[in-house]
Design an enzyme around this catalytic site. Structure first.
Site, short mmCIF file in Angstrom:
data_model
loop_
_atom_site.label_atom_id
_atom_site.label_comp_id
_atom_site.label_asym_id
_atom_site.label_seq_id
_atom_site.Cartn_x
_atom_site.Cartn_y
_atom_site.Cartn_z
CG ASP A 175 69.87 40.05 42.68
OD1 ASP A 175 69.06 40.06 41.74
OD2 ASP A 175 70.11 41.05 43.38
CB SER B 293 74.78 43.47 44.43
OG SER B 293 74.07 44.70 44.51
CB SER B 294 73.39 46.19 39.78
OG SER B 294 73.36 45.10 38.90
N GLY C 181 68.02 48.16 40.04
CA GLY C 181 68.43 46.85 39.55
C GLY C 181 69.69 46.96 38.73
CB THR D 73 67.17 49.29 45.21
OG1 THR D 73 67.05 47.91 44.88
CG2 THR D 73 68.54 49.53 45.79
CG ASN E 275 65.86 41.37 44.27
OD1 ASN E 275 66.53 42.12 43.56
ND2 ASN E 275 65.46 40.18 43.88
CD GLU F 47 68.62 41.35 47.19
OE1 GLU F 47 68.97 40.96 46.05
OE2 GLU F 47 68.40 42.53 47.47
NE ARG G 181 73.66 41.24 46.88
CZ ARG G 181 72.51 41.54 46.32
NH1 ARG G 181 71.62 42.26 46.96
NH2 ARG G 181 72.24 41.15 45.07
#
Length: 567
Positions: A416, A445-446, A466, A374, A394, A413, A101
Site C-alpha cells: 500500500d 489506506s482506503s 481495497g 478486509t 491486505n 501492507e 495501521r
C-alpha cells in the site's frame, strides 16, 4: 432511482434483525432499546454479544468482535495486521479515531522492493516477510480495552481464544481463498502447519483449529502490550521473519504505538458525517465527493445522469488521493484545502453534465478486485456508544506467511506504499512521494469507518474492498439519504471509478443496459460485468421510533447483523 430499482435479487435479508421499540416511547429516544452488532461472521457477532452479556460496553464488544474475526476470517484480517477504529463515547459525546495501521520496518526502503532492472518486484511487495509491516491490531485491542472498555482482556479475548483452540467450520470463502493463494502460502512451514495440518488444504465443513494462535492470544490477554510486542511472541516474530529472509528488529516491534486522531467531520444535506482522517484516504475522498455532488439533487436525476455525476466526483477525489495524501506524521496533508466546500465547488464546476472528463492516464483494464481481504464491523450499545471498525491484512491471507510457533498470519501492507512512485499497486492505485515508505511510517489506506447522524437516525457503516471501500461507503450514504433500510443499503449494487484506470467498474447487473449505453455515449468506458465485491456491515438506531437494526451484506452468508435486548 437506480439505487432502489437494482436491489432485485439481492435483498435476501441475510443476517438482519431489528429490535422493535416498546409500545409507548417518547418522540426522541435518549437511549437505544438494546444493542446491535453487524460483522462479517456470525461467530464474531456472537463474541461481541458475549462481551455485552458479561457487563461490557460497545468498546468491549469491539475488542471481542475484532479478535474473533482475527481467528475466523484469516482470509480478511488478523492480529498480524492492522485497522482503524472509529469510536463514539455517549457519556462525553466524544468521537475518537484509533489508528492501528501497520508501520514500515527500518529495512523497508524503496530500493528493497526493486528488481535488478529497477522495476517493482511484485512478489516481494505482496508475498512473504518483506511485504509485512509491523502489526498494529494487537496494540489497538489493548488500548481500547484499557482506556474505553469495562472488562479485562482475559474476558473480551476469551471467545477468540476458544475459537482458535477448539476450531470453527471452514466456509466456502475461506476455502476458495486458500486455493487461490496456496502456491504462496505453502512456501512457508508455519503456514503449512496450520492449513495443511490434516495433510490437505481446508475444505468446507472441516474444523480449522489454530492452537498456536490461541496461545498467542492468551499471552496478549495476560500481559497486554508486552504479551505481543515484547517477550515470547515478539522473539518468535523476529526470528521467523529473519528465517525467511526478511528483517524485523525487537526494538521496532516494542516501539509500535497506536495513534488517537481527531476524526474528520462534514455535512451532506441533512446528515452530519464523522469519518476517518489520514492515513486513511477515505474520509477526505468522501467529503470531496459528497460536497461535489451536493450541487445536484441526485434523487431527481435519471439513473444515467446520476451515475455520471457521481462517477465524475469519484474521478476527481481519487486524483487528489493519489497526489496529496500520506501519513500525517511524516508529510503535510493539505487537509483544510481538500475539505473546504469552496474547493469542492471548484471541482464541481469542472464537471460537464453530459460528457465524461478523460482521466490524465487512460487504461481500459478493470481495477483489480479486493473482496475478501478486509473486514468491517459496526456496533451500537444500549447507552448509545458506537463503533465502526475496518481491519485488514491486505491481500487474501495477507503475505501468506504464518510465523512458526505463533499462529500469526502476517499482513502484506507494504504494497500500500508507493514502493515505486507512479507504479500502481495490487489494486491499481498509484502513489507518489507522499506515500513512499520510511521507517515507522504508516501506509496510506482506503479503510473508511464512518458514522452518520440526522435528526432521527444514528448509523455506523463501513466495508472492505481495497480502493473500492471508499465508493462502497459513499453508495451506502447515498442509499441512506434515499431512505433505504440498513439491509437494503448493505445489498446495494456497486459501481466504482478511481481516476486510474479510466473505467467505470460495476457489478454484473448493477447498471441497466440503457444506463450503460447512455454512459458510453457520454464518453465513459464501462465494465458492467464484474463479479460482486465488498461486504458492507451497518447498524442503525432510529431515535424517532427507538428501534435498532443490524444488517450484514447478503453477498456473504456467513455474516450476521443482529439487534438484541442488552442485559
Amino acid at each position: 432511482m437506480m439505487l432502489r430499482s437494482a436491489l432485485t435479487g439481492l435483498l435476501l435479508c441475510v443476517g438482519f434483525t431489528a429490535l422493535p421499540a416498546p409500545a409507548a416511547e417518547a418522540k426522541q429516544a435518549a437511549h437505544p432499546p438494546g444493542a446491535a452488532i453487524a460483522s462479517g461472521h456470525a461467530l464474531a457477532t456472537e463474541a461481541g454479544f458475549e462481551a455485552l452479556r458479561q457487563g461490557g460496553n460497545a468498546f468491549d464488544a469491539a475488542v471481542a468482535t475484532s479478535a474473533a474475526l482475527s481467528v475466523v476470517e484469516p482470509i480478511s484480517s488478523g492480529i498480524g495486521g492492522g485497522g482503524f477504529f472509529l469510536l463514539h463515547d455517549a457519556k462525553t459525546n466524544r468521537d475518537v479515531f484509533i489508528d492501528a495501521r501497520e508501520t514500515a520496518p527500518e529495512s523497508a526502503t524503496m530500493q528493497a522492493f526493486l528488481d535488478p532492472k529497477g522495476e517493482l518486484d511484485r512478489d516481494r511487495a505482496e508475498n512473504g516477510p518483506w511485504s509485512a509491516g509491523i502489526p498494529g491490531l494487537p496494540a489497538a485491542l489493548v488500548h481500547i480495552a484499557s482506556k474505553y472498555g469495562k472488562l479485562p482482556l482475559r474476558t473480551t479475548l476469551a471467545p477468540a481464544i476458544r475459537l482458535a483452540r477448539e476450531g470453527f467450520p471452514v466456509y466456502d470463502r475461506l476455502a476458495r481463498g486458500y486455493r487461490s493463494r496456496s502456491d504462496v502460502m505453502e512456501r512457508y512451514a508455519g503456514t503449512r502447519a496450520v492449513y495443511l495440518a490434516d495433510g490437505d488444504p481446508p475444505e468446507v465443513g472441516e474444523i480449522l483449529k489454530q492452537p498456536e494462535l490461541a496461545h498467542t492470544l492468551e499471552l496478549l490477554a495476560q500481559k497486554g502490550f508486552d504479551g505481543f510486542y515484547r517477550g515470547e511472541t515478539a522473539d518468535k516474530l523476529v526470528a521467523g521473519v529473519k528465517a525467511e529472509g526478511g528483517h524485523w528488529t525487537a526494538k521496532e516491534l516494542a516501539a509500535y504505538q497506536v495513534r488517537e486522531r481527531e476524526p474528520l467531520r462534514f455535512k451532506y444535506r441533512d446528515w452530519d458525517i464523522v469519518t476517518a482522517p489520514p492515513p486513511s484516504s477515505g474520509g477526505i475522498a468522501l467529503a470531496e465527493i459528497l460536497q461535489m455532488v451536493s450541487g445536484w439533487d441526485l434523487r431527481k436525476l435519471d439513473d444515467a445522469h446520476r451515475t455520471h455525476i457521481v462517477v465524475e466526483a469519484m474521478r476527481r477525489a481519487f486524483r487528489d488521493r493519489t497526489i496529496y495524501l500520506g501519513d500525517p506524521d511524516f508529510v503535510t496533508v493539505p487537509l483544510s484545502r481538500l475539505m473546504d466546500p469552496n474547493y469542492a465547488a471548484g471541482l464541481r464546476a469542472s464537471i460537464h453534465p453530459e460528457k465524461a472528463t478523460p482521466s490524465d492516464l487512460f487504461d481500459a483494464k478493470p481495477a483489480p478486485l479486493e473482496d475478501d481481504e478486509t473486514t468491517h464491523f459496526a456496533i451500537i450499545d444500549r447507552d448509545g456508544n458506537r463503533v465502526s471498525t475496518t481491519q485488514t491484512v491486505n491481500l487474501l491471507y495477507g503475505s501468506g506467511m504464518v510465523v512458526p510457533g505463533t499462529g500469526v498470519l502476517l499482513n502484506d501492507e507494504m504494497d500500500d506504499f508507493a514502493l515505486r512512485p507512479g507504479t500502481p499497486n495490487a489494486f491499481g492505485v498509484m502513489g507518489f512521494d507522499k506515500n513512499a515508505p520510511k521507517p515507522g511510517k504508516r501506509m496510506l489506506s482506503s479503510m473508511t469507518p464512518t458514522f452518520l447522524q440526522s435528526k432521527d437516525k444514528v448509523i455506523a457503516v463501513g466495508a472492505p474492498g481495497g480502493s473500492r471501500i471508499i465508493t462502497e461507503v459513499l453508495l451506502a450514504i447515498l442509499g441512506y439519504d434515499d431512505g433505504l433500510t440498513p439491509q437494503q443499503v448493505a445489498a446495494l449494487p456497486r459501481y466504482h471509478h478511481q481516476w486510474y484506470p479510466d473505467v467505470i467498474s460495476a457489478e454484473k447487473g448493477a447498471l441497466k443496459p440503457d444506463v450503460v449505453e447512455a454512459l458510453r455515449k457520454m464518453g465513459h468506458t464501462v465494465n458492467d460485468a464484474e463479479p460482486i465485491w465488498g461486504n458492507v456491515q451497518t447498524v442503525e438506531w432510529n431515535r424517532a421510533t427507538n428501534t435498532l437494526s443490524g444488517a450484514s451484506d447478503p453477498r456473504h452468508p456467513e455474516g450476521k447483523g443482529e439487534a438484541r435486548a442488552q442485559p
